[in-house]
Design an enzyme around this catalytic site. Structure first.
Site, PDB file in Angstrom:
ATOM      1  CD  GLU A  40      57.832  42.951  27.201  1.00  0.00           C
ATOM      2  OE1 GLU A  40      56.899  43.034  28.019  1.00  0.00           O
ATOM      3  OE2 GLU A  40      57.670  42.554  26.026  1.00  0.00           O
ATOM      4  CD  GLU A  42      59.238  38.527  24.999  1.00  0.00           C
ATOM      5  OE1 GLU A  42      58.019  38.798  24.902  1.00  0.00           O
ATOM      6  OE2 GLU A  42      59.854  38.556  26.076  1.00  0.00           O
TER       7      GLU A  42
END
Ligand code: AHR
Length: 509
Positions: free
Chosen positions: A192, A313
């Site tokens: 991220e 994810e």
């Protein structure tokens, strides 16, 4: 008949509509790509009680353990056939300094886990503990490297420590009890990076990717598979820039997608209305459109599909259980989560021309987990049961299916099919079909027709509970558990299945 706005129609439907008929054509004579076992991957972060209490209790714990790993959890995970396990984060990865997690446990430094509740991390679970666990489970390790707050040298040395046969890093590893290098395939270059991993622009991250990944070397026959930290949800520009500027320097780009309607009001994991249920299901299966859009961008830059997409994810994300640390993301898991898991996995199975891995968040005690623990107690969640029931798809050959069914509309306005199906040809040559009926008030009678195959014997399992909010607790651990599926009839090349409302079924022909 199409059904729209199921909530407003619930009462009406209850009196008039008991079941719907759906025809599903299974084209077993036209096989597709292999469904990589990694689609059934898992994710374990130093977050809340995922690692500590969940997986690791330490060798001196009164909780039964194998060299520090909880025995009950280890055995449940072994039965799940976990193909790949991502670690140590998540957001934690970009603050993790691997050298703090090696050597004698009592002298490892302590740090504050500032992403997740300010908990003190004692580093007692580190590289050796993780990689040995993967070996014991037969799972591929997926290391998430620190780009946000680490250095190129730190990441390069981590790779060397884990995988090189000779040199100073290998000597340190041997001094810490492991002479042979481990096999490590998957390495994430950051996580991220648009957010907790450094708040970067895609252009800046792409340059960093090129630099960091250059020094992640292949040692002694170990071949790294490098993953560029990808987009969140609908951020198609991030994928586009990565494809342009990183391109074939990466083996894959990642993607994250959580089934959340409103980040400020996520709602309870167990107390929800039927409307909230339909909203979450709709949001979960919107992943299909999101995958397709990222795939189209990737196809433009990489028509030969040399770069993979990894959804590393995904899952549900609700409010934490009352009374628990808000930074620990501990949530219960109901039949709603089972439907989300089943419908998502059915989608992933159909996208494996580009999608090569998916890691549900997370394996134990965090978000949509497989397992919940409390002291010496452990319970399997409905999501665990779906993963176990669907494991026949791992490394099987995808088989196309075609069907038309009713359309549902969620209160948030999303339209989606009222049935979810995927099929594969297993290594043993059997046809394996997984289905989910998301309708709360309606059974579905599904007629399966095959191109040529005579179904022969049929066996199956069903996951179903009278209430969509049903879940397992330490006191009542089998409120939601798979049972033998008997709702089928075989006639020639046709098999008819009756799926009760809100159910998940897996059948083998
Ligand atoms: O899974 C929980 C968190 O969600 C991860 O740490 C992060 O990558 C994502 O935002």
């Amino acid at each position: 008949m199409k059904f729209l706005k199921p909530i407003s129609l619930l009462l009406l439907l209850a009196s008039v509509a008991i079941s719907a008929q759906v025809r599903v054509a299974v084209h077993e004579s036209d096989p597709g790509p292999v469904i990589p076992k990694e689609i059934y991957g898992q994710f374990s972060e130093h977050l809340g009680r995922c690692i500590y209490d969940g997986i690791w209790v330490g060798p001196d714990s009164p909780i039964p353990n194998i060299d520090g790993y909880r025995k009950d959890v280890f055995e449940a995970l072994k039965a799940l056939k976990v193909p790949v396990l991502r670690w140590p984060g998540g957001c934690f990865a970009d603050e993790y300094h691997w050298q703090d997690g090696i050597g004698p446990r009592e002298s490892r430094p302590r740090m504050i886990n500032s992403n997740w509740g300010g908990t003190v991390e004692d580093n007692s679970f580190g590289t050796h503990e993780f990689l040995n666990l993967c070996e014991m489970l037969g799972a591929e390790p997926y290391i998430s490297g620190n780009v946000g707050s680490g250095s190129v040298e730190e990441l390069a040395k981590w790779v060397e420590y884990m995988t090189a046969r000779g040199g100073t890093m290998a000597e340190r590893r041997a001094a810490n009890g492991r002479k042979e290098p481990w096999k490590v395939k998957y390495i994430g270059i950051g996580n991220e990076s648009w957010g907790c991993g450094g708040n970067m622009t895609p252009e800046y991250y792409s340059d960093l990717y090129r630099r960091y990944s250059t020094y992640c070397r292949d040692y002694d026959g170990n071949r790294l598979y490098k993953v560029a930290s990808g987009a969140s949800d609908y951020d198609y520009n991030w994928t586009k820039v990565l494809m342009q500027q990183v391109g074939h320097r990466a083996d894959a780009v990642s993607l994250h997608y959580y089934s959340i309607i409103d980040w400020n009001h996520k709602g309870s994991a167990t107390v929800f209305t039927d409307g909230e249920y339909y909203d979450i299901i709709a949001k979960a299966i919107e992943i299909e459109e999101v995958l397709r859009n990222h795939e189209v961008i990737m196809d433009t830059f990489d028509p030969e599909r040399r770069i993979d997409l990894l959804l590393d994810e995904w899952g549900t994300w609700f409010d934490v259980e009352p009374g628990t640390n808000p930074g620990h993301l501990f949530q219960q898991n109901t039949m709603r989560d089972a439907l989300v898991a089943a419908m998502s996995l059915n989608i992933f199975n159909k996208h494996t021309a580009r999608l090569k891995m998916a890691n549900i968040a997370q394996i134990v005690n965090v978000l949509q987990s497989m397992i919940l623990t409390g002291g010496d107690k452990m319970v399997l969640t409905p999501t665990y049961h779906v993963f176990r029931m669907f494991s026949g798809h791992q490394d099987a050959v995808a088989v196309p299916v075609e069907f038309t069914c009713d359309t549902l509309q969620s209160p948030s306005g999303r339209l989606y099919p009222a049935l979810s199906v995927s099929a594969s040809r297993t290594k043993e040559g059997r046809l394996f079909i997984t289905l989910a009926n998301p309708c709360l008030d309606k059974a579905q009678i599904v007629t399966l027709t095959m191109d040529a195959l005579n179904p022969g014997s049929v066996s199956g399992e069903i996951l179903h509970a009278a209430d969509i909010r049903a879940h397992n607790t330490f006191d009542k651990p089998v409120q939601v558990a798979p049972k033998a599926f008997v709702g089928f009839k075989v006639s020639g090349r046709t098999v008819t299945l009756t799926l009760p409302p809100a159910s998940v079924v897996a059948v083998t022909l």
